[in-house]
Design an enzyme around this catalytic site. Structure first.
Site, PDB file in Angstrom:
ATOM      1  N   ALA A   1       0.677  -1.233   0.238  1.00 20.89           N
ATOM      2  CA  ALA A   1       0.487  -0.155  -0.634  1.00 20.89           C
ATOM      3  C   ALA A   1       0.796   1.066  -0.061  1.00 20.89           C
ATOM      4  O   ALA A   1      -0.038   2.453  -0.374  1.00 20.89           O
ATOM      5  CB  ALA A   1      -1.041  -0.188   1.905  1.00 20.89           C
TER       6      ALA A   1
ATOM      7  N   TYR B   1      13.708 -10.595 -12.088  1.00 19.82           N
ATOM      8  CA  TYR B   1      12.704 -10.745 -11.244  1.00 19.82           C
ATOM      9  C   TYR B   1      11.347 -10.972 -12.654  1.00 19.82           C
ATOM     10  O   TYR B   1      10.546 -11.117 -12.381  1.00 19.82           O
ATOM     11  CB  TYR B   1      12.651  -9.229 -11.805  1.00 19.82           C
ATOM     12  CG  TYR B   1      11.300  -8.024 -11.862  1.00 19.82           C
ATOM     13  CD1 TYR B   1      10.472  -8.035  -9.724  1.00 19.82           C
ATOM     14  CD2 TYR B   1       9.901  -7.535 -13.077  1.00 19.82           C
ATOM     15  CE1 TYR B   1       8.986  -7.360 -10.219  1.00 19.82           C
ATOM     16  CE2 TYR B   1       9.013  -6.740 -12.559  1.00 19.82           C
ATOM     17  CZ  TYR B   1       8.056  -6.925 -11.431  1.00 19.82           C
ATOM     18  OH  TYR B   1       7.919  -6.275 -11.386  1.00 19.82           O
TER      19      TYR B   1
ATOM     20  N   LYS C   1       7.457 -12.930 -10.966  1.00 18.88           N
ATOM     21  CA  LYS C   1       6.020 -12.587 -11.336  1.00 18.88           C
ATOM     22  C   LYS C   1       5.132 -13.354 -12.476  1.00 18.88           C
ATOM     23  O   LYS C   1       3.756 -13.163 -11.567  1.00 18.88           O
ATOM     24  CB  LYS C   1       6.263 -11.480 -11.893  1.00 18.88           C
ATOM     25  CG  LYS C   1       6.837 -10.490 -10.861  1.00 18.88           C
ATOM     26  CD  LYS C   1       5.730  -9.515  -9.850  1.00 18.88           C
ATOM     27  CE  LYS C   1       4.906  -9.021 -10.545  1.00 18.88           C
ATOM     28  NZ  LYS C   1       3.675  -8.316  -8.768  1.00 18.88           N
TER      29      LYS C   1
END
Length: 376
Positions: free
Chosen positions: A15, A159, A163
């Site tokens: 967040a 990376y 993902k």
């Protein structure tokens, strides 16, 4: 017919991040949630200020902890209806080791999914990336790609691989039986390169341009087209995906699927995007790459070799890698037609508005840098 988020208890992970914070803002400003929980390992002052502004509107819960902590996740997911999972370690040059990337991006996602199953969390949206597809090590281009496209995806970077595996885990979890007998509904959103106010990459390029007498470095060939997407449109897609998941006529369409998220930003190279955003501020861009592409590729290979040889002693993250060079210099564009068809996605912000908002933010950064220079 899309559903509504009225009365929904929502948890947003990551967040404090670039996308996560904007999702929190939009949910607080526009949705009549029953509760909002914001989670990050370190809660930024900016996020806390946003929460303070809206604390009287809906119940807000601030959760500071590690995505790899299963007990923390179990507590965080109790009583939640919807999880929007943006938390991730982003690494474009190999600064972070593979074990750390996998533990956060993949294992953290798996733990979060398990916490959802244990706590009867019904809906799960994953913020993925176009890098789960490529570009591949050959630099094969994609022009207006779609979700049904078969692309030889030989990822050469940790990376993108972390993902990709995390997205697979999310989509495979769709339909998993919850403790109360219900079933989990998941989907994944794959934004293209995200620009906008607060982009750490854009800020880095801006700082480099200031050091280069107001000229952006040419990091990508003019003909290597990308379709950048404004952060506000990425956030809007997340809200629409959440609504669609809860709609009787749209829930089955979106369940278990992934979607490319882009907008109507003109297709251009990464370097020309920087210029388009900074032109009104008097910033220019170099005409050509610092050296011919094959020579740059050789330099990147040498840097990677040096990094490998030094690894037993210390971690050297080369400023240029073959993966980054290919990423920046491969035409890679997509269509948002499927997102429009299944969840009613249309860009909320036009290119003109996105450019104006981003350029205004860049102007504040320039002003800050000038003030900093005066103090030195």
């Amino acid at each position: 017919m899309s559903g509504t988020l009225s009365g929904v208890s929502c948890l947003v992970t990551g967040a404090s991040g670039f996308v996560g914070h904007r999702i929190v803002q939009m949910l607080l400003e526009e949705e009549d949630l029953g509760e909002l929980r914001v989670m990050d390992k370190t809660l930024s002052g900016q996020l806390l200020q946003t929460c303070d502004r809206f604390q009287s509107k809906i119940p807000l819960k601030v959760l500071e902890g590690d995505i790899r902590d299963p007990e923390f996740l179990l507590r965080s997911c109790q009583g939640v209806d919807l999880v929007i999972h943006t938390a991730a370690m982003i690494d474009t040059i190999g600064r972070v080791n593979k074990e750390t990337l996998m533990s956060i991006n993949l294992h953290g996602t798996e733990l979060l999914l398990e916490s959802c199953v244990q706590n009867n969390v019904r809906y799960f949206i994953y913020t993925s990336s176009m890098e789960v597809v490529g570009p591949n090590t050959n630099g094969d281009p994609i022009v207006n790609g779609h979700e049904g496209l078969v692309y030889k995806s030989t990822l050469g970077f940790c990376y993108g691989e972390s993902k990709r595996q995390a997205e697979q885990a999310v989509l495979q979890a769709n339909g998993r039986q919850l403790q109360n007998g219900g079933s989990l509904v998941t989907c994944s959103l794959r934004p293209t390169y995200i620009f906008g106010e607060g982009s750490q990459f854009l800020q880095l390029h801006l700082d480099q341009a200031l050091q280069n007498r107001g000229v952006f470095h040419r990091i990508s060939k003019k003909e290597a087209l990308a379709n950048p997407v404004y952060v506000g449109n990425v956030v809007w897609a997340h809200v629409l995906a959440a609504r669609a998941m809860m709609g009787p006529g749209t829930a089955q369409k979106i369940a278990g699927n992934f979607y490319y998220i882009c907008d109507d930003t003109p297709h251009m190279s990464y370097s020309d995007l920087n210029h388009a955003l900074g032109r009104e501020l008097g910033l220019e861009v170099e005409d050509r790459l610092a050296m011919p592409y094959p020579l740059l590729y050789f330099v990147a290979s040498v840097m990677e070799l040096v990094s490998f040889l030094l690894r037993p002693f210390f971690r050297f993250a080369p400023p240029l890698t073959r993966h980054l060079l290919i990423l920046l210099n491969t035409t890679f564009t997509f269509s948002y037609k499927k997102a429009h068809k299944d969840m009613g996605y249309k860009p909320r912000y036009s290119w003109e508005e996105a450019r104006r908002l981003t350029t205004t933010w860049m102007a504040t950064i320039l002003l800050q840098r000038k003030e900093e220079m005066k103090k030195k």
